[in-house]
Structure formats: C-alpha cells, structure tokens
Design a protein around this motif. Structure first.
Motif, short mmCIF file in Angstrom:
data_model
loop_
_atom_site.label_atom_id
_atom_site.label_comp_id
_atom_site.label_asym_id
_atom_site.label_seq_id
_atom_site.Cartn_x
_atom_site.Cartn_y
_atom_site.Cartn_z
N SER A 9 -1.98 0.97 -26.50
CA SER A 9 -2.78 2.16 -26.16
C SER A 9 -4.24 1.78 -25.94
N PHE A 10 -4.88 2.52 -25.02
CA PHE A 10 -6.30 2.34 -24.71
C PHE A 10 -6.98 3.70 -24.73
N THR A 48 -1.80 -6.97 -9.52
CA THR A 48 -1.00 -5.83 -9.08
C THR A 48 -1.45 -4.61 -9.86
N ILE A 49 -1.90 -3.59 -9.14
CA ILE A 49 -2.35 -2.35 -9.77
C ILE A 49 -1.16 -1.41 -9.88
N PRO A 50 -0.75 -1.01 -11.07
CA PRO A 50 0.44 -0.15 -11.21
C PRO A 50 0.21 1.25 -10.64
N ASP A 51 1.30 1.95 -10.40
CA ASP A 51 1.24 3.29 -9.81
C ASP A 51 0.50 4.29 -10.70
N SER A 52 0.40 3.98 -11.99
CA SER A 52 -0.26 4.90 -12.92
C SER A 52 -1.77 4.95 -12.73
N VAL A 53 -2.36 3.93 -12.13
CA VAL A 53 -3.82 3.86 -11.97
C VAL A 53 -4.26 4.77 -10.82
N THR A 54 -5.19 5.69 -11.11
CA THR A 54 -5.70 6.61 -10.09
C THR A 54 -7.11 6.27 -9.64
N HIS A 95 -2.55 -16.66 -18.39
CA HIS A 95 -1.95 -15.45 -17.84
C HIS A 95 -1.93 -14.42 -18.98
N MET A 96 -2.26 -13.15 -18.64
CA MET A 96 -2.26 -12.10 -19.66
C MET A 96 -1.22 -11.04 -19.30
N HIS A 97 -0.50 -10.59 -20.33
CA HIS A 97 0.45 -9.50 -20.16
C HIS A 97 0.08 -8.40 -21.14
N ILE A 98 -0.21 -7.21 -20.58
CA ILE A 98 -0.56 -6.06 -21.43
C ILE A 98 0.69 -5.22 -21.61
N GLY A 99 1.19 -5.14 -22.83
CA GLY A 99 2.42 -4.42 -23.12
C GLY A 99 2.34 -2.94 -22.79
N ASP A 100 3.46 -2.38 -22.37
CA ASP A 100 3.49 -0.97 -21.99
C ASP A 100 3.23 -0.03 -23.16
N GLU A 101 3.36 -0.54 -24.37
CA GLU A 101 3.16 0.32 -25.54
C GLU A 101 1.78 0.13 -26.18
N ASP A 120 1.76 0.05 -17.39
CA ASP A 120 1.96 1.28 -16.63
C ASP A 120 1.30 2.48 -17.30
N GLU A 121 0.74 2.29 -18.49
CA GLU A 121 0.05 3.38 -19.17
C GLU A 121 -1.42 3.49 -18.75
N ILE A 122 -1.93 2.50 -18.07
CA ILE A 122 -3.34 2.49 -17.67
C ILE A 122 -3.55 3.44 -16.49
N GLU A 123 -4.58 4.28 -16.55
CA GLU A 123 -4.90 5.21 -15.48
C GLU A 123 -6.20 4.87 -14.77
N THR A 124 -7.11 4.16 -15.47
CA THR A 124 -8.41 3.82 -14.88
C THR A 124 -8.74 2.36 -15.18
N ILE A 125 -9.20 1.62 -14.16
CA ILE A 125 -9.77 0.29 -14.37
C ILE A 125 -11.28 0.51 -14.51
N GLY A 126 -11.84 0.23 -15.69
CA GLY A 126 -13.20 0.62 -16.03
C GLY A 126 -14.28 -0.20 -15.34
N ILE A 127 -15.53 0.25 -15.52
CA ILE A 127 -16.70 -0.43 -14.97
C ILE A 127 -16.75 -1.86 -15.49
N SER A 128 -16.88 -2.81 -14.57
CA SER A 128 -17.00 -4.25 -14.89
C SER A 128 -15.82 -4.79 -15.67
N ALA A 129 -14.66 -4.17 -15.54
CA ALA A 129 -13.49 -4.58 -16.32
C ALA A 129 -13.18 -6.06 -16.16
N PHE A 130 -13.24 -6.58 -14.92
CA PHE A 130 -12.93 -7.99 -14.66
C PHE A 130 -14.09 -8.70 -13.97
N GLU A 131 -15.26 -8.14 -14.03
CA GLU A 131 -16.40 -8.71 -13.33
C GLU A 131 -16.63 -10.17 -13.74
#
Length: 715
Positions: free
Chosen positions: A183-184, A225-231, A175-181, A205-216
């Motif tokens: 930066s990407f 769960t995709i946070p509300d910050s992702v557009t 399981h992976m947890h990406i801390g809110d602090e 919650d700081e992530i705005e984009t899930i990139g190309i092939s991010a989890f391919e």
C-alpha cells in the motif's frame, strides 16, 4: 489455454492436394478437409486465436479473442481484421519490452496461405523468446529488489529501505518488483529519484499516480510499463532518465505532467532517451515541457481524445513529422518563448488541428528543417515568433480567417519566397514582445508581398533586413491594396531599394451618398439627425453603413473601437453647440473626411492633429471666416470652402445652406422629396463637390457626380 504448435509451412503442394481432392468429387468428411493444410478451417482459427490470447496475457496487451470456432462458421472480414489487430498489438508490446529482438512483420491482410504462415510465424517467434525467460514468483506483500547478474532477491517493506539498499551497492544493477498488496499513501508512487543503478521495475496495479520526481535521475532505467491503474504521471517523474527508451503506457492514463509548479522546464519525461511514442487512448492533457529535450524522440502518434498540448511539451525533440488530431483546441506557449514544438531541428512537416484558433508564441520557432505547414481554415491569429527561424519554409498560405500576425512570426525564414496574406488580415507585427519586432524581418528570399485592403497596422521593422554574410535581400516591391497613408510607418523597415505601391487615391465617389441605414430598409432624410452622422466606409470611400452619434465623444470612441474601419463624418446644424473643441478628433487615424455645416463658427486648436489619413475637410463658410486653418491637419489634407464652388457659367455660389445634412441617393422619389421647397438661390449642400442645384433654361438640374437628372419648374 496452453500454447499449441502452429502451422507455418503451408506450400503449393498442399494446394495441389486440395484441388485433387475436390476434382475427385470424393465425398470427404469435414475432418478430412480440416487435415488439408491448404484450407484455413475452424481448427486453424482456434489455434491462431488461442495462441494470441496466450501471448496477450503474458505481455499484458488488450484484445478480443475467439477460440470456439465451429465447423459451420465462416470468418468475416471483420474477424480477419480483429485477428491481425491482436497480432500487431502483441508484436508492438513485445518489441517495447525487448527492443533488441527481431520479429517478423505482421501481414497486411489474411487471404493467402503464405499470409497465414506469416501470422503464425510471428506468434511463434515471440513465444520461443518468452518461453526461455525464467518466471520468478515474488512475495506480493512486499517490495522485491533483485540483483540482475545473480538474481538474488531481497525484500523490503517500504520504498526508502529498498532505495537505500540499491544506493549502498552502486556497482550493481537492480530490478525492482512492487507487490500488488503493497500500500502507498494516496496510491501514489514516489521516492526513487537518484537511484542510478535501477534498470527495470514492475509497478503494482494498485498505483494510481506516479508522483513528482518519482524516478528523476534514474540514469540506468531502460524501460518501464505503466499499469492500467495509473491515471496521472506528475512533473519530473522520469526527468533525466537518460537510458529510458521504452515506455508502455496503460489505458487508464489521462494526464501527462503538470503546470504552474514554479519549475517551467522540467516535464514528466524531459531529458529521457525515448525514441518513439504512442499517446495512450484516454489522455486528454499533455502538460508543459512533458517531453522537453527528448532529443531521440523522432516519431509520435497522438490519440483521438487529446484536447490540450502544454507549453514546451515537445521542445528540442527529434520529431520529423507531426499531425495533430482535430480534437486538440489548445496548443500553448508562455512569455519566455516556450512554444510546444520549438527547436525540433529535424521537423519537416506539421499539420495543425481543424478547430485551433491561435498558433501561439514560438510554437515552431527554430524548426530549421520545417518545409510544410498546414494551418486550419478557422485560424484567427499567428502569435509572436510562431515560425521564427524556420529556414526551410519556402511558401506560406495564410488562411482567409486570420486577422493578426504577430511580430517576428516569420523572421529569419531565410528560404521564404512567397506569402499569401488574406483580406481578413488587420495587423502585422504590432506591439513588442520576447522576439522583438519584424514579422518578415530577415526573410532574404522574399521578393514581393501584397498588403491586403483591410490591414491597418504594420510594425515599424516588419520588413527590415539585417546584414548576413550568406544572404542578399531580394525584396523589391510592397503592394498596398489601400490608399496612400492608410497605414503608418511606410516602408516599415524595408530598404530604399524597395518600392511601395498603393491603390489609387480615390476622389469623392459618384455614389458616395448611396448608403445603408442601420436597421432601416430605405435611405432616410438625414436632416433630422441630432449632432453627428458617422459613416463607415469601404476601401474606395463608399459609405456602407450610417449611424447617428449624439456627440463627438461617442463618435470618437466608436472610431477608436473599430480602428480597422475607415469613417467619414457629417456634422449637423441641429447640434446645440457651435464650436468644435480643441483636439476633438486628435489621433483618429481612420477618419477619412469630415463635413462641417454653417452652424459651426469655430474650430479648436489641433482639432484634427494626428488624423494622418484625413483626405479632406468641407466647411460651409467662406475661406477666412473660421480662423486657425488647418487646425492640426496635415499639409496633404484638402480643405474645401463654400466659396470655391461655382455654377457652370463661373458664378460663385452664395453662402452655405442650412440644408448641409440633406444627403440623397440616386433615386428620383427621394431626391424629389428632399428638394421640395428649395430654390435655386438656396442650393442643397453648396460645398459638396458632387451635389448641387443649378438653374438652367428655366429648369432645376441636380448633379450627382457624373449622373444628371432634370426636373421642370414645378419643383
């Protein structure tokens, strides 16, 4: 607010106690009434709303909660609806996170004690499960990787290091947890493709984009769960995540997938195991092949802001029913037949949006179980192969707005028995494309079909039936609501056992010269026309509109532009030339008749070649005076000469008049004006079969078809 123990055991004994209290007319205090479980009072409402808010904060749902009810307040219907909506959102989110659990259903309304028991029971069941889950406090400045079986946690400063650790121990699940602090760059998450032992992940919650092939290729990933910050979720982000069944989208998402990246069949969730899908409320665009080959996807709920669905977005899914919201104006395809819903073999029903103008190429091709198609009333075009291979369709109602149905649109619809084609239809199966020709080819159950009046083009193999070991062609009759030869290619691929019936071929109509002049309120005298009068005709050959054309080039261009309209031509004696050039009207399939005055003494070679629907040519000369007959016209085109017209006593009328262009209506004043000064020896349009002047008993007589009017010698 902490969790409060709910009440889930109200029963009829509580009702009896409450009734007894009321019957005793005891002046009970509010506090005493509130202790009676039969009443839903302010304390019950505060408890239900408080517990709902508690669970909502843990699960990350949105809602409006009120936990400050007072004794003087009475809940409204809208309050009850809000409480139910909050509970449903909590239950839905919980089941997305923990799909193996079983939770009671939220009641449909809140009016009885048993329904209040049930809503509190739902909240309690969720709370009891969640309260057993250990809470882990992570370092929010780093990326945590936890080995699931031992709950051992390691921290890393970047994604690549965390990925390397997991890939070094492929026998373990993480399981992976990406801390809110953490930066990407550009607030975009990527770089975990191919991590085959990643099971779950918490995204910052700081992530705005899930990139190309991010989890391919993260084949063990089960839920996310995709946070509300992702557009935006870009193409191939979760491609081939073959265990990914649960996706909870945030409210900020606007776009799913990309287009024009040179990889046409790799969408953001293509090949995932997702089984049900709710498109987030703010998504306006679903990119090409977004959910391509999600074979487990059986149910989808669109939002009311969606505008576009890309090519192949839901190719080869397991969808059963689709209702597309009216906000969608574009459902796209591509040249390789990538229709948005093609290959959904379980699909039974589809409703297209109200304002859609085109069902594009291959949209539902290969949906073999599709039975019901609801098309919008403003639809203009059904594209190539749109419903090709939809074996279960038995009837199709084409809206009255459709003008074009592409080739192979309904080919191999084996069960199709009835089709309504609208009068607006101009083309059937025209051109070539990915699917080949034949709008209704291999529709073995189709028994008869009616081609509308305005249809002018039908593909050469529109009704061809190839051999099939399980089906015998049923087509027996094609009815064409137009004249013979009005559409080339009869019988358009149908066998010799199919009869083709046309509307009657119309002779020159009685009111042929009753016209509407463009821009004028009355029928004018056409003798002042310059060179050519171009007449638009209805299906019966009646003139519906007349326009002047300067020369035959402009006339021909007009006919070519409006290939769906029949035309007749008057040529005038005011023309500055006396020769109709070679191939002048060649291939004008919508030229129905032409009348040539005495000014013209020569007609060029093949002037009417390819005019396959030309019914007659009227010439203001005696037969033989213009050489080269029939000037390329077909053998079925009738040619009338001046010498063929006779008086009632059999006399042949003399040479043609220069009044060839004088056309009249069944109107006494117009006729009187146009006949003024014309003698019996110089008849008006002597070559017309419907209009001529005779001298009989000292009076002139005008015959207009079957209608007659007589005037005295004073004319």
């Amino acid at each position: 607010m902490p969790w409060i123990e709910p009440v889930t055991n109200r029963d009829y004994s509580d009702i009896k106690n409450a009734i007894k209290m009321i019957d005793s007319r005891k002046k009970s205090s509010t506090a005493e009434y509130s202790m009676t479980k039969a009443f839903v009072n302010y304390s019950d409402l505060n408890r239900i709303e408080g517990n709902s808010k508690y669970l909502s904060e843990i699960l990350g749902t949105t809602g409006t909660f009120k936990s400050t009810w007072t004794t003087s307040e009475v809940p409204l219907i809208t309050d009850m609806s809000r409480i139910l909506s909050n509970a449903r959102a909590i239950r839905t989110k919980f089941l997305l996170e923990y799909p193996s659990q079983t939770i009671s259903n939220v009641p449909q309304k809140l009016t009885t004690f048993s329904e209040f028991n049930l809503i509190e029971k739902v909240l309690l069941e969720i709370y009891l499960y969640i309260s057993e889950i250990p809470v882990i406090e992570y370092d929010e400045t780093k990326i945590a990787v936890m080995e699931i079986s031992t709950q051992e946690i390691q921290y890393f400063s970047n994604i690549s290091s965390a990925k390397a650790e997991m890939q070094n121990h492929t026998d373990k699940l993480y399981h992976m947890h990406i801390g809110d602090e953490v930066s990407f760059q550009n607030n975009m998450l990527s770089g975990l493709s191919g991590t085959t032992n990643l099971v779950t992940i918490d995204i910052s919650d700081e992530i705005e984009t899930i990139g190309i092939s991010a989890f391919e290729g993260c084949t063990a990933l089960e839920r996310i769960t995709i946070p509300d910050s992702v557009t935006r979720i870009r193409t191939r982000a979760f491609k081939d995540c073959t265990s990914l069944d649960i996706i909870s989208f945030g409210t900020g998402l606007v776009q799913l997938g990309d287009d024009n990246l040179g990889v046409p069949v790799y969408g953001c969730f293509s090949g995932s195991a997702i089984s049900r899908l709710i498109i987030p409320e703010n998504v306006t665009d679903i990119g090409s092949y977004a959910f391509y080959h999600c074979e487990n996807l059986s149910a989808i709920q669109f939002n009311q802001k969606l505008e576009r669905i890309g090519a192949g977005a839901f190719n080869y899914c397991g969808l059963v029913s689709i209702s597309i919201p009216d906000t969608v104006t574009s459902i796209e395809s591509n040249n390789s037949g990538g229709g948005a819903f093609a290959g959904n073999k379980a699909l039974e029903y589809i409703k297209f949006p109200k304002y859609l103008e085109e069902i594009e190429q291959g949209t539902c091709a290969g949906c073999t179980a599709l039975e019901t198609v609801v098309m919008p009333e403003n639809l203009l075009k059904i594209g190539i192969g749109a419903f090709s291979g939809c074996h279960a369709i038995t009837a199709v109602q084409i809206p009255d707005s459709v003008t074009i149905i592409g080739e192979s649109a309904f080919n191999s619809c084996y069960g199709l028995q009835t089709v309504h084609l609208p009068e607006s239809l101009l083309e059937l199966s025209n051109g070539t494309g990915f699917f080949g020709e034949g709008t209704f080819d291999d529709c073995y159950s189709l028994q008869e079909i009616t081609i509308p009046t305005n249809t002018r083009i039908i593909g050469s193999n529109c009704f061809i039936m190839s051999y099939h070991q399980s089906y015998t062609p049923s087509l027996k009759k094609i009815t064409v609501k137009n004249r013979k030869k009005s559409i080339a290619g009869d019988p358009w691929g149908a066998t010799d056992f199919v009869s083709t019936e046309y509307a009657e071929t119309h002779d020159v109509p009685d009111n042929k010269y009753t016209v509407t002049w463009a821009g004028a309120s009355a029928n004018p005298d056409l003798s002042d026309a310059d060179r050519i009068i171009l007449c638009e005709l209805d299906v019966n050959g009646y003139i519906t509109r007349i326009d002047k054309s300067i020369d035959w080039i402009s006339a021909k261009n007009t006919m070519a532009t409006y290939s769906n309209i029949d035309f007749g031509i008057f040529m005038t004696n005011q023309a500055p030339v006396h020769t109709i050039p070679e191939e002048c009207f060649k291939d004008m399939a919508n030229l129905i008749w032409i009348e040539i005055p005495s000014k013209f003494t020569e007609i060029g070679l093949n002037a009417f070649s390819g005019c396959q629907n030309l019914e007659y040519i009227e010439i203001a000369h005696h037969k033989g005076e213009i050489l080269g007959e029939p000037w390329g016209a077909s053998a079925e085109t009738e040619i009338y000469y001046a010498a063929e017209l006779t008086t009632e006593n059999g006399d042949i009328l003399d040479t043609a008049s220069s009044q060839m262009t004088a056309r009249v209506t069944d109107n006494t004043q117009t006729i009187n004006t146009m006949l003024s000064g014309i003698s019996a020896e110089t008849p008006v349009n002597p070559v017309s079969k419907t209009l001529y002047v005779l001298k009989q008993g000292g009076a002139f007589e005008l015959k207009l078809g079957a209608k007659e009017r007589s005037w005295g010698n004073g004319l």
